[in-house]
Design an enzyme around this catalytic site. Structure first.
Site, PDB file in Angstrom:
ATOM      1  N   GLU A 185     -68.860 -45.121 -66.134  1.00 39.98           N
ATOM      2  CA  GLU A 185     -67.956 -43.991 -66.405  1.00 39.98           C
ATOM      3  C   GLU A 185     -66.874 -43.786 -65.351  1.00 39.98           C
ATOM      4  O   GLU A 185     -66.637 -42.685 -64.854  1.00 39.98           O
ATOM      5  CB  GLU A 185     -68.799 -42.711 -66.586  1.00 39.98           C
ATOM      6  CG  GLU A 185     -69.863 -42.853 -67.660  1.00 39.98           C
ATOM      7  CD  GLU A 185     -70.753 -41.626 -67.810  1.00 39.98           C
ATOM      8  OE1 GLU A 185     -70.500 -40.604 -67.170  1.00 39.98           O
ATOM      9  OE2 GLU A 185     -71.733 -41.694 -68.585  1.00 39.98           O
ATOM     10  N   GLU A 302     -76.017 -46.810 -75.336  1.00 39.19           N
ATOM     11  CA  GLU A 302     -76.708 -45.509 -75.312  1.00 39.19           C
ATOM     12  C   GLU A 302     -76.595 -44.792 -76.665  1.00 39.19           C
ATOM     13  O   GLU A 302     -76.430 -43.594 -76.747  1.00 39.19           O
ATOM     14  CB  GLU A 302     -76.135 -44.622 -74.202  1.00 39.19           C
ATOM     15  CG  GLU A 302     -76.157 -45.267 -72.832  1.00 39.19           C
ATOM     16  CD  GLU A 302     -75.677 -44.358 -71.729  1.00 39.19           C
ATOM     17  OE1 GLU A 302     -75.544 -43.143 -71.967  1.00 39.19           O
ATOM     18  OE2 GLU A 302     -75.420 -44.854 -70.611  1.00 39.19           O
TER      19      GLU A 302
HETATM   20  O1  G3I Z   1     -87.932 -35.646 -63.639  1.00 40.27           O
HETATM   21  C1  G3I Z   1     -87.216 -34.934 -62.624  1.00 40.27           C
HETATM   22  C2  G3I Z   1     -88.137 -33.944 -61.939  1.00 40.27           C
HETATM   23  O2  G3I Z   1     -89.162 -34.669 -61.253  1.00 40.27           O
HETATM   24  C3  G3I Z   1     -87.324 -33.139 -60.957  1.00 40.27           C
HETATM   25  O3  G3I Z   1     -88.139 -32.159 -60.378  1.00 40.27           O
HETATM   26  C4  G3I Z   1     -86.140 -32.487 -61.653  1.00 40.27           C
HETATM   27  C5  G3I Z   1     -85.273 -31.782 -60.626  1.00 40.27           C
HETATM   28  O4  G3I Z   1     -84.056 -31.448 -61.226  1.00 40.27           O
HETATM   29  O5  G3I Z   1     -85.315 -33.481 -62.267  1.00 40.27           O
HETATM   30  C6  G3I Z   1     -86.031 -34.232 -63.228  1.00 40.27           C
HETATM   31  O6  G3I Z   1     -85.188 -35.243 -63.626  1.00 40.27           O
HETATM   32  C7  G3I Z   1     -84.272 -34.998 -64.665  1.00 40.27           C
HETATM   33  C8  G3I Z   1     -84.113 -36.386 -65.328  1.00 40.27           C
HETATM   34  O7  G3I Z   1     -83.082 -36.336 -66.329  1.00 40.27           O
HETATM   35  C9  G3I Z   1     -85.426 -36.910 -65.919  1.00 40.27           C
HETATM   36  O8  G3I Z   1     -85.705 -36.267 -67.099  1.00 40.27           O
HETATM   37  C10 G3I Z   1     -82.924 -34.569 -64.065  1.00 40.27           C
HETATM   38  O9  G3I Z   1     -83.001 -33.267 -63.582  1.00 40.27           O
HETATM   39  C11 G3I Z   1     -81.820 -34.667 -65.124  1.00 40.27           C
HETATM   40  O10 G3I Z   1     -80.548 -34.461 -64.514  1.00 40.27           O
HETATM   41  C12 G3I Z   1     -81.818 -36.059 -65.721  1.00 40.27           C
HETATM   42  O11 G3I Z   1     -80.838 -36.080 -66.744  1.00 40.27           O
HETATM   43  C13 G3I Z   1     -80.436 -37.391 -67.128  1.00 40.27           C
HETATM   44  C14 G3I Z   1     -78.902 -37.454 -67.033  1.00 40.27           C
HETATM   45  O12 G3I Z   1     -78.430 -38.723 -67.532  1.00 40.27           O
HETATM   46  C15 G3I Z   1     -78.447 -37.319 -65.583  1.00 40.27           C
HETATM   47  O13 G3I Z   1     -78.879 -38.421 -64.842  1.00 40.27           O
HETATM   48  C16 G3I Z   1     -80.861 -37.601 -68.591  1.00 40.27           C
HETATM   49  O14 G3I Z   1     -82.293 -37.693 -68.650  1.00 40.27           O
HETATM   50  C17 G3I Z   1     -80.253 -38.895 -69.126  1.00 40.27           C
HETATM   51  O15 G3I Z   1     -80.550 -39.029 -70.518  1.00 40.27           O
HETATM   52  C18 G3I Z   1     -78.734 -38.887 -68.933  1.00 40.27           C
HETATM   53  O16 G3I Z   1     -78.270 -40.135 -69.347  1.00 40.27           O
HETATM   54  C19 G3I Z   1     -76.840 -40.314 -69.212  1.00 40.27           C
HETATM   55  C20 G3I Z   1     -76.591 -41.746 -68.767  1.00 40.27           C
HETATM   56  O17 G3I Z   1     -77.254 -41.992 -67.535  1.00 40.27           O
HETATM   57  C21 G3I Z   1     -75.094 -42.025 -68.656  1.00 40.27           C
HETATM   58  N1  G3I Z   1     -74.435 -41.738 -69.935  1.00 40.27           N
HETATM   59  C22 G3I Z   1     -74.642 -40.366 -70.423  1.00 40.27           C
HETATM   60  C23 G3I Z   1     -76.157 -40.109 -70.579  1.00 40.27           C
HETATM   61  C24 G3I Z   1     -76.402 -38.733 -71.155  1.00 40.27           C
HETATM   62  O18 G3I Z   1     -75.942 -37.759 -70.267  1.00 40.27           O
END
Ligand code: G3I
Length: 393
Positions: A185, A302
């Site tokens: 991105e 994705e």
């Molecule tokens: O699991 C942890 C937990 O242990 C921790 O305490 C908590 C603290 O905030 O975070 C938890 O992790 C979360 C993680 O997803 C796992 O579920 C994060 O907060 C959360 O920000 C994270 O979101 C991910 C997001 O990218 C940001 O990285 C989404 O799952 C994921 O589906 C999303 O994927 C992105 C691609 O990487 C790039 N393209 C867009 C796509 C959708 O946004």
């Protein structure tokens, strides 16, 4: 009352009426086009039947394609039924989270010189155990960066940090990664730069060369992995998507012209029917043709379809979501440079959309091939049909 004042009052009255008319025209057109869009999207007669009892990965493989999905340790470690569904349908896996710089409690990068591979190793072992091709996502991104990053990184230490990150992470998994999303991105025309680059801490600290540098370093430490530039927002016939497609093509053309070791382009394909953005299959085909003409492979990295703009009726929602998947894939898979399709999740039980793009009515979202009980939905049929009907690679 002076003439000027009278004139002003009259003009403001006219202006008021005019703007009311304009607002109602937009509302009508938007309301009409939204409602009309739902009507055109929903075809109760549309046929989603599939032939043969083959899984998605088997249908993909018959055409020389790879089908896979994304998830996280958090979900996989507690749900054997989900793992079974992934193993049955997928030949590729990508972690939504564990290869990012901030990866939950056991984050990959706790500090400037620190790494914690607990969760990333778990993912690599999971993929190896279940014989799944593994994607690395993602080495360089402006999101999910640890707190210390923005407080510490500057134009004096950024190159050392990037080099150390890529060397340490990529070397650890050399031979285990099918493809790396090296940079994710990096394009945002709304940031106003002529080159369309997104203004990020990476650009600010390393300049426009950070993208070439990331690819060259990754190729140095894993000469076999497919090196991918990954991007979103390229799917619809809108001025914003036109601008983004142009900027992405310019970026890819420049990388290739400089001999940067990039092998593939990843288009994320997070789709949103009912969002008043028109899907134009010919525009998508042309864009993918233009990317392929640079000698690049393409991955749909994705794929998912939000149902947040769709009616509450589950039968209608499922039909529209399935149609969006099949219409998109039918166009995209006509391009033989497309080698793989990854849905961003396999079951509605686990999708980022539930948290990040919830429905206004807060009903559970229905966006992926399997429902929350791991049962096939029309989306599964739609993807199966797209694989069955696409040209062989
Ligand atoms: O699991 C942890 C937990 O242990 C921790 O305490 C908590 C603290 O905030 O975070 C938890 O992790 C979360 C993680 O997803 C796992 O579920 C994060 O907060 C959360 O920000 C994270 O979101 C991910 C997001 O990218 C940001 O990285 C989404 O799952 C994921 O589906 C999303 O994927 C992105 C691609 O990487 C790039 N393209 C867009 C796509 C959708 O946004």
């Amino acid at each position: 009352m002076s003439n000027i004042l009278k004139l002003t009052r009259r003009r403001s009255l006219l202006f008021g009426l005019g703007s009311l008319a304009a607002i109602s025209a937009v509302a009508t057109s938007r309301g009409f086009s939204h409602h009309q869009q739902i009507q055109t999207l929903d075809d109760p007669e549309r046929d989603f039947t599939v032939s043969q009892e083959l899984s998605l990965k088997q249908r993909a493989a018959k055409k020389g394609l790879i089908y896979g999905t994304a998830s996280t340790k958090k979900y996989l470690a507690s749900d054997p039924a989900y793992i079974a569904a992934i193993v049955e349908n997928c030949s590729m896996f990508v972690p939504e989270w564990e290869f990012k710089w901030t990866a939950g409690d056991a984050m990959l990068r706790p500090g400037f010189d620190q790494f914690d591979f607990t969760d990333a190793d778990w993912i690599a072992n999971f993929a190896a155990t279940h014989k799944l091709l593994l994607r690395g996502h993602t080495l360089v991104w402006h999101e999910s960066l640890p707190k210390w990053f923005k407080e510490t990184v500057n134009n004096k230490n950024a190159q050392q940090l990037l080099q150390n990150h890529i060397q340490t992470v990529v070397k650890r998994y050399t031979g285990k990664i099918h493809s790396w999303d090296v940079v994710n991105e990096a394009i945002e025309p709304k940031d106003g730069r002529d080159d369309g680059l997104r203004i990020t801490p990476w650009l600010n600290s390393l300049g426009t060369n950070y993208i070439d540098l990331a690819f060259r370093l990754t190729a140095e430490y894993d000469p076999k992995a497919l090196l991918v530039y990954n991007e979103f927002g390229l799917d619809y016939d809108t001025p914003e998507a036109d601008a983004k497609r142009t900027a992405v093509l310019n970026l890819l053309t420049g990388l290739k012209a400089r001999g940067t070791p990039i092998h593939a382009f990843g288009t994320q394909a997070h789709l949103s029917p009912g969002s008043n953005r028109k899907f134009n299959p010919e525009k998508l085909r042309q864009f993918l043709r233009d990317v392929a003409s640079l000698g690049l492979k393409i991955m749909i990295t994705e794929l998912d379809v939000t149902d947040k703009n769709l009616p509450i009726d589950i039968k209608v929602r499922d039909r529209i979501v399935a149609a969006a998947y099949e219409d998109y894939l039918s166009a995209a898979l006509d391009e033989k440079a497309v080698i793989g399709v990854i849905t961003w999740g396999l079951s509605d039980k686990y999708t980022w959309l539930g948290e990040f793009q919830p429905r206004p009515d807060r009903k559970p979202v229905r966006t992926l091939p399997l429902d929350a009980q791991m049962q096939r939905k029309l989306v599964w049929n739609a993807i199966a049909r797209a694989f069955d009907n696409c040209p062989k690679r």
